[in-house]
Design a protein around this motif. Sequence first.
Motif, PDB file in Angstrom:
ATOM      1  N   THR A  81       0.855  -1.193   0.000  1.00  0.00           N
ATOM      2  CA  THR A  81       0.000   0.000   0.000  1.00  0.00           C
ATOM      3  C   THR A  81       0.886   1.237   0.000  1.00  0.00           C
ATOM      4  N   LEU A  82       0.775   2.052  -1.055  1.00  0.00           N
ATOM      5  CA  LEU A  82       1.576   3.260  -1.206  1.00  0.00           C
ATOM      6  C   LEU A  82       0.706   4.486  -0.958  1.00  0.00           C
ATOM      7  N   VAL A  83       1.286   5.471  -0.297  1.00  0.00           N
ATOM      8  CA  VAL A  83       0.607   6.746  -0.054  1.00  0.00           C
ATOM      9  C   VAL A  83       0.936   7.678  -1.220  1.00  0.00           C
ATOM     10  N   VAL A  84      -0.099   8.156  -1.910  1.00  0.00           N
ATOM     11  CA  VAL A  84       0.069   8.999  -3.098  1.00  0.00           C
ATOM     12  C   VAL A  84      -0.377  10.414  -2.750  1.00  0.00           C
ATOM     13  N   THR A  85       0.550  11.360  -2.841  1.00  0.00           N
ATOM     14  CA  THR A  85       0.205  12.765  -2.636  1.00  0.00           C
ATOM     15  C   THR A  85      -0.080  13.403  -4.002  1.00  0.00           C
ATOM     16  N   THR A  86      -1.079  14.244  -4.048  1.00  0.00           N
ATOM     17  CA  THR A  86      -1.477  14.864  -5.306  1.00  0.00           C
ATOM     18  C   THR A  86      -2.159  16.184  -5.017  1.00  0.00           C
ATOM     19  N   ILE A  87      -2.628  16.836  -6.079  1.00  0.00           N
ATOM     20  CA  ILE A  87      -3.221  18.158  -5.958  1.00  0.00           C
ATOM     21  C   ILE A  87      -4.418  18.222  -6.896  1.00  0.00           C
ATOM     22  N   LEU A  88      -5.448  18.949  -6.508  1.00  0.00           N
ATOM     23  CA  LEU A  88      -6.628  19.102  -7.357  1.00  0.00           C
ATOM     24  C   LEU A  88      -6.281  19.980  -8.550  1.00  0.00           C
ATOM     25  N   ILE A 102      -0.788  -3.394 -13.338  1.00  0.00           N
ATOM     26  CA  ILE A 102       0.453  -3.976 -13.848  1.00  0.00           C
ATOM     27  C   ILE A 102       1.367  -4.401 -12.699  1.00  0.00           C
ATOM     28  N   LEU A 103       1.569  -3.512 -11.721  1.00  0.00           N
ATOM     29  CA  LEU A 103       2.510  -3.770 -10.622  1.00  0.00           C
ATOM     30  C   LEU A 103       1.862  -4.436  -9.424  1.00  0.00           C
ATOM     31  N   ARG A 104       0.530  -4.540  -9.407  1.00  0.00           N
ATOM     32  CA  ARG A 104      -0.223  -5.239  -8.363  1.00  0.00           C
ATOM     33  C   ARG A 104       0.068  -4.662  -6.969  1.00  0.00           C
ATOM     34  N   PHE A 105      -0.171  -3.361  -6.857  1.00  0.00           N
ATOM     35  CA  PHE A 105      -0.016  -2.714  -5.550  1.00  0.00           C
ATOM     36  C   PHE A 105      -1.299  -1.966  -5.230  1.00  0.00           C
ATOM     37  N   ASN A 106      -1.435  -1.590  -3.992  1.00  0.00           N
ATOM     38  CA  ASN A 106      -2.566  -0.794  -3.522  1.00  0.00           C
ATOM     39  C   ASN A 106      -2.079   0.630  -3.264  1.00  0.00           C
ATOM     40  N   TYR A 107      -3.010   1.582  -3.280  1.00  0.00           N
ATOM     41  CA  TYR A 107      -2.611   2.971  -3.074  1.00  0.00           C
ATOM     42  C   TYR A 107      -3.726   3.713  -2.355  1.00  0.00           C
ATOM     43  N   LYS A 108      -3.304   4.778  -1.710  1.00  0.00           N
ATOM     44  CA  LYS A 108      -4.217   5.656  -0.992  1.00  0.00           C
ATOM     45  C   LYS A 108      -3.929   7.091  -1.410  1.00  0.00           C
ATOM     46  N   ILE A 109      -4.927   7.743  -2.030  1.00  0.00           N
ATOM     47  CA  ILE A 109      -4.762   9.115  -2.523  1.00  0.00           C
ATOM     48  C   ILE A 109      -4.975  10.094  -1.372  1.00  0.00           C
ATOM     49  N   ARG A 110      -4.043  11.061  -1.268  1.00  0.00           N
ATOM     50  CA  ARG A 110      -4.131  12.084  -0.224  1.00  0.00           C
ATOM     51  C   ARG A 110      -3.722  13.428  -0.831  1.00  0.00           C
ATOM     52  N   LEU A 111      -4.563  14.422  -0.621  1.00  0.00           N
ATOM     53  CA  LEU A 111      -4.274  15.751  -1.161  1.00  0.00           C
ATOM     54  C   LEU A 111      -3.161  16.415  -0.366  1.00  0.00           C
ATOM     55  N   VAL A 112      -2.294  17.164  -1.066  1.00  0.00           N
ATOM     56  CA  VAL A 112      -1.191  17.852  -0.409  1.00  0.00           C
ATOM     57  C   VAL A 112      -1.739  18.941   0.507  1.00  0.00           C
ATOM     58  N   GLY A 113      -1.092  19.140   1.612  1.00  0.00           N
ATOM     59  CA  GLY A 113      -1.618  20.053   2.618  1.00  0.00           C
ATOM     60  C   GLY A 113      -1.649  21.505   2.198  1.00  0.00           C
ATOM     61  N   TRP A 156      11.622  22.442   1.334  1.00  0.00           N
ATOM     62  CA  TRP A 156      10.742  22.470   0.178  1.00  0.00           C
ATOM     63  C   TRP A 156       9.292  22.425   0.623  1.00  0.00           C
ATOM     64  N   THR A 157       8.438  23.039  -0.196  1.00  0.00           N
ATOM     65  CA  THR A 157       7.010  23.056   0.097  1.00  0.00           C
ATOM     66  C   THR A 157       6.300  22.060  -0.807  1.00  0.00           C
ATOM     67  N   GLY A 158       5.009  21.908  -0.615  1.00  0.00           N
ATOM     68  CA  GLY A 158       4.164  21.155  -1.519  1.00  0.00           C
ATOM     69  C   GLY A 158       4.453  19.673  -1.551  1.00  0.00           C
ATOM     70  N   MET A 159       4.157  19.074  -2.681  1.00  0.00           N
ATOM     71  CA  MET A 159       4.331  17.635  -2.852  1.00  0.00           C
ATOM     72  C   MET A 159       5.797  17.233  -2.777  1.00  0.00           C
ATOM     73  N   VAL A 160       6.698  18.077  -3.274  1.00  0.00           N
ATOM     74  CA  VAL A 160       8.124  17.763  -3.198  1.00  0.00           C
ATOM     75  C   VAL A 160       8.567  17.692  -1.737  1.00  0.00           C
ATOM     76  N   GLY A 161       8.079  18.604  -0.907  1.00  0.00           N
ATOM     77  CA  GLY A 161       8.430  18.574   0.507  1.00  0.00           C
ATOM     78  C   GLY A 161       7.925  17.319   1.202  1.00  0.00           C
ATOM     79  N   GLU A 162       6.729  16.833   0.835  1.00  0.00           N
ATOM     80  CA  GLU A 162       6.209  15.610   1.458  1.00  0.00           C
ATOM     81  C   GLU A 162       7.013  14.392   1.038  1.00  0.00           C
ATOM     82  N   LEU A 163       7.514  14.386  -0.205  1.00  0.00           N
ATOM     83  CA  LEU A 163       8.368  13.265  -0.618  1.00  0.00           C
ATOM     84  C   LEU A 163       9.706  13.289   0.106  1.00  0.00           C
TER      85      LEU A 163
END
Length: 643
Positions: free
Chosen positions: A127-134, A168-179, A192-199
């Motif tokens: 299970t991977l945590v995916v950060t993204t933005i609207l 394809i890679l057979r993994f699970n993920y959880k979408i989470r909006l960047v703060g 760093w700010t934003g998604m880069v800072g969370e990574l």
Amino acid sequence: IKWNTHCPPDLQLSSALLFDAVYAVVTAVQELNRSQEIGVKPLSCGSAQIWQHGTSLMNYLRMVELEGLTGHIEFNSKGQRSNYALKILQFTKNGFRQIGQWHVAEGLSMDSRLYASNISDSLFNTTLVVTTILENPYLMLKGNHQEMEGNDRYEGFCVDMLKELAEILRFNYKIRLVGDGVYGVPEANGTWTGMVGELIARKADLAVAGLTITAEREKVIDFSKPFMTLGISILYRVHMGRKPGYFSFLDPFSPGVWLFMLLAYLAVSCVLFLVARLTPYEWYSPHPCAQGRCNLLVNQYSLGNSLWFPVGGFMQQGSTIAPRALSTRCVSGVWWAFTLIIISSYTANLAAFLTVQRMDVPIESVDDLADQTAIEYGTIHGGSSMTFFQNSRYQTYQRMWNYMYSKQPSVFVKSTEEGIARVLNSNYAFLLESTMNEYYRQRNCNLTQIGGLLDTKGYGIGMPVGSVFRDEFDLAILQLQENNRLEILKRKWWEGGKCPKEEDHRAKGLGMENIGGIFVVLICGLIVAIFMAMLEFLWTLRHSEATEVSVCQEMVSELRSIVLCQDSVHPRRRRAGVPQPRPPIPEERRPRGTATLSNGKLCGAGEPDPLAQRLAQEAALVARGCTHIRVCPECRRFQGLRA
């Protein structure tokens, strides 16, 4: 030295190399000490004296051969390490495994038992945590997202791409909006700010969005191969010219051209009238069969005919008036050549002016935008486009950055939606990625793209530095590209707008708003013709002497005849001074030797004329249907001689 397994790999390698270096020096000193006694003498870096055992120690260092933590240690005559090998390791779920070796002399050799596990083994059921933005159309909230939970609340290009990658890679993920709602830029303190800072903080495993791959971001995070290629473009609102009106059929020519065409028409008519009057070859007898008996010459180019002949040529309809003399034919040929070019040019431009609504764009390229200050321009604050202008060394882009950075109030916007709204509501040009430019232009016909792309870059999936999943995502993205799945997803979310494609040039039907003016011209022409007929009717009555009936009664009588479809040839009430048709003269009362032509002229009188009698006989035979009698074509055209 104790091997610390908790240290980073680069620190472990540095410690091993340092240990082998000290080990090599100690071995060389021990060998030197066996051969001679080593004395210690203080030296200064500023003096010319050297240590007497230094040369001997260097020679013993070149002869050192031992096995250290980094493998076999041996030096050549130049003091460089030689005869060593590097192990090639593959990271698996069970740790590192050697799959090959590279030797400085023998080269690369891979293990024939290469560890070939399934590409998705390391991500299986993870299970991977995916950060993204609207951001439309990459990730959007569904209309009923309040009723849903988790990943089901979102839709868009990135959501569909994540589903394809997960299959394809057979993994699970959880979408989470960047703060903080930004992509990521460096701050003054180095964070760093934003998604880069969370990574960087490892709060997320993936950053899936329209995240641009830049050198500055590549230093702090890892990117996959680009899943979309794009560039910076200019978005501006459409300034439409005036819409086609009722008289838009006049637009192919400017008012000046129409004026000069009118003057050319009048000039040709006047020249034709004068030339036809001067040349003797335009004067001819109207009845050549009665030549010698009728001393009457006519000229077909009267003032009215001279004005009508160019109109027939201009409208490409011709007329019954044919030039006879060489001079009048020269004038006619030049006018026909002129009308051929004019009509062809008008026809070629008419379709474009009736079907295309022209845009009046004050800027056409990025140079035009940089050379003016009337139109404001900016980009998203903290985005890759802002970084591009900030770090660019191109003179035009430097001027644009200086303008954007110093402009007050600020020309930077917080989101793409804010930039679009600013473009529509003010004199503002928005600098954004070409993919977003295309998406919003498909959905708002008041937007257009100015010029081409300012650069070329790509969107990639962000991951923390040293991510073990990077290669697997690279291969999965390449697989989606080869299967054309990414192109299908892009068409799904980009197309479907209400605006037609700019490259769609198919013919479209014309409405009354395009060519309604020609109907107005037709109606006005008919009204003018009726009005002129009434004036001619009244003019004839007014210039006649006393009449037995009034003008109104005569007009009512004519209208009654028109409505009742009566014969148009009927005797009218006698009006004094007006020529009345005479009844046919009986044969026994008609003077001999008199022939009346069809135009009412009386040619010949006195003694009987054999030629006139012959023409009368031939005309009578033709009237009876005798076709074996040859009649002069000119006489037939003038309907021969009346009986």
